[in-house]
Design an enzyme around this catalytic site. Structure first.
Site, PDB file in Angstrom:
ATOM      1  CD  GLU A 140      -1.878   2.010   1.443  1.00 45.90           C
ATOM      2  OE1 GLU A 140      -1.546   2.897   1.192  1.00 45.90           O
ATOM      3  OE2 GLU A 140      -1.665   2.457   3.093  1.00 45.90           O
ATOM      4  CB  CYS A 177      -1.041   6.880   1.321  1.00 42.69           C
ATOM      5  SG  CYS A 177      -2.514   6.157   2.720  1.00 42.69           S
TER       6      CYS A 177
HETATM    7  C1  UN1 Z   1      -2.159   6.476   4.996  1.00 40.63           C
HETATM    8  O1  UN1 Z   1      -1.966   7.230   4.794  1.00 40.63           O
HETATM    9  O2  UN1 Z   1      -1.265   5.090   5.203  1.00 40.63           O
HETATM   10  O3  UN1 Z   1      -8.334   6.630   5.134  1.00 40.63           O
HETATM   11  C2  UN1 Z   1      -3.461   5.847   5.151  1.00 40.63           C
HETATM   12  C3  UN1 Z   1      -7.762   7.791   5.439  1.00 40.63           C
HETATM   13  C4  UN1 Z   1      -7.351   6.661   6.360  1.00 40.63           C
HETATM   14  C5  UN1 Z   1      -6.065   6.041   6.454  1.00 40.63           C
HETATM   15  C6  UN1 Z   1      -4.698   6.021   5.965  1.00 40.63           C
HETATM   16  N1  UN1 Z   1      -8.473   6.177   6.921  1.00 40.63           N
HETATM   17  O4  UN1 Z   1      -7.031   8.971   4.723  1.00 40.63           O
END
Ligand code: UN1
Length: 507
Positions: free
Chosen positions: A260, A294
């Site tokens: 991921e 992310c």
């Molecule tokens: C990440 O930044 O690796 O959807 C995860 C979201 C959070 C998870 C982000 N629940 O922004």
């Protein structure tokens, strides 16, 4: 903060390896500095190869036990872990906020995500279903079983220093695996706190060591995991650069990965959008966690007919943002993780301008009282052209590139024209546009939302994305299948041996 550290069992110097009972480590010290005020919170001793091997041994031993514990009983352990997290939520949320720099609300939200995934995993522990399949042969039965894999390696990033580990660990633990977690070296104390909480659950239930182990250190410690044939699955969350290294190492030994990685998430803003909903989604998506998710909104693709109106709305919204200590709930935006991140932010702005971008809301590093850590930056908006190189690049900072489109087809083309494929969104009340965006000609991302921003996904859905995002799925839905091995069973309960495909083989 002293109280918080005490409650979570964090000392000035903490050995960074644990198998579920004791902590040990012989490696060099990693100091953890808070980006909030620049002060040293504590240190963690990194894991040597010998430390890693002790963790591996414990995890392998524990697997022999844990795989025979009925899945609903494993779920019961995770239920207790969820209860502990409820108890420690205020302290752990604060530590996340202080060590990583996200707002207290988001730190607490991250712990809530852990609690939610525990609940999900408890239910799942009674639903690890396999199919039964009709056989082409008489008096034969076919079925699928799902078995645990073994020792699972979990590599996580600084930006979600506790939740992402729990997405992997809680699901994988009810599946019957044991674990070695290597957290980011930028947030090592969060991993010590989580392990302390787990260790309480392990002790109260008399569990063997090794169900959850942690190792700490830089990429070299990660390589112990990725190159180890004793670890059949590596789940890695982080940058594309890291993911490519992990994929090559694990692929070379034909191990499995769940990756991921980075996102370059866009929102398409159409003329029919409900502006109030849209603005909340855009601004939270772009500046939340100081642009270090992310799922952060990095690109806003605006219909030409509303472009000027949106520009002034955005400028106004950004002028209201309060940047400062994330533990102060009045602030919207906290610091970046470190000076390196600040430099990456400054370089990206410079490059965007050099490539022809026009600054709408200027960026810059904040100085003076409250900003002594040097990590506080201004969220910035740049009018850009979708073909600019920097726009295709993920910079982990609050920089929003805005651009125009004419037709929905063009908007989707712009949105898909980046190497990453994590999250995406459209703001519309036009059903045709919505369905186009969600259909086979629409968004190419793992997450495609309507009238919701790109960030803030719930744990119930499968989380991850396509292309350079790595293709892996963590968290909800049927992501659990990636943590197990599928076995197809054909059982003959008759008196003859008919071969499949009607083949005759008499002797
Ligand atoms: C990440 O930044 O690796 O959807 C995860 C979201 C959070 C998870 C982000 N629940 O922004």
């Amino acid at each position: 903060m002293k109280e918080v550290l005490k409650e979570l069992g964090i000392k000035e110097i903490n050995p960074g390896t644990s198998t579920g009972k004791i902590f040990f480590s012989e490696g060099e010290l990693i100091d953890s500095f808070s980006p909030v005020d620049g002060s040293k919170i504590g240190s963690v001793k990194s894991s040597t190869l010998a430390d890693y091997n002790k963790a591996l041994f414990a995890a392998k031993e524990a697997f022999l036990y844990w795989r025979n514990v009925p899945a609903p009983k494993r779920g019961e352990i995770i239920r207790q872990f969820g209860d502990k997290l409820r108890k420690y939520k205020p302290a752990l949320g604060k530590l996340v906020s202080y060590e990583m720099g996200k707002s207290l609300q988001e730190g607490l939200g991250e712990v809530q995500e852990m609690i939610d995934i525990c609940d999900f995993a408890v239910g799942l522990s009674r639903q690890l279903y396999g199919l039964t399949i009709t056989s082409e042969r008489p008096q034969h039965r076919m079925m699928e079983q799902w078995h645990p894999l073994g020792v699972v390696g979990i590599i996580t990033a600084f930006n979600f220093p506790v939740a992402v580990w729990s997405w992997n660990f809680c699901i994988s633990a009810v599946c019957g695996n044991t674990h070695i977690w290597k957290p980011s070296e930028k947030t090592p104390l969060c991993s010590i706190a989580c392990q302390n909480i787990w260790n309480e659950v392990a002790a109260e239930n008399n569990l063997p060591e090794g169900i959850s182990c942690i190792v700490n250190g830089d990429y070299r410690v990660g390589e112990y995991l990725t190159s180890d044939t004793n670890v059949p699955l590596i789940s890695a969350t982080g940058s594309v650069r890291m993911g490519k290294m992990v994929a090559q190492k694990v692929g070379a030994r034909l191990g499995r990965t769940i990756l991921e990685l980075g996102g370059n998430n866009a929102i398409i803003l159409t003329p029919s959008a409900d502006m109030k909903i849209a603005m909340t989604g855009i601004v939270f998506g772009a500046v939340g966690t100081a642009g270090q998710r992310c799922t952060t909104t990095r690109r806003l693709i605006i219909h030409e007919s509303i472009y000027d109106e949106v520009k002034s709305k955005l400028s106004h919204a950004y002028s209201q943002l309060r940047i400062g200590n994330p533990l102060d709930e009045r602030n919207h935006v906290g610091p970046l993780i470190d000076k390196q991140a600040v430099n990456a932010y400054l370089n990206a702005i410079e490059r965007a301008i050099a490539e022809g971008g026009k600054v709408l809301v200027p960026g810059g590093v904040l100085e003076g009282k409250g900003y002594e850590s040097g990590c506080y930056v201004k969220p910035c908006i740049i009018e850009a052209n979708p073909n600019m190189e920097i726009v295709k690049h993920e910079t982990f900072a609050p920089i929003l590139y805005i651009m125009k489109y004419k037709t929905i087809e063009e908007a989707v083309e712009i949105q898909n024209n980046v190497p990453q494929g994590l999250s995406s969104a459209i703001m519309t009340v036009n059903m045709r546009e919505m369905e186009y965006f969600l259909g086979p000609n629409g968004s190419d991302c793992g997450i495609a939302n309507v009238n919701i921003g790109t960030s803030g996904a719930e744990i119930g859905g499968a989380f991850g994305g396509e292309k350079e995002t790595g293709g892996g799925r963590e968290s909800g839905s049927d992501s659990w299948k990636a943590y197990m091995r599928r076995q197809t069973n054909t059982i003959n309960y008759g008196n003859s041996v008919p071969l499949a495909q009607g083949i005759k083989f008499d002797f």
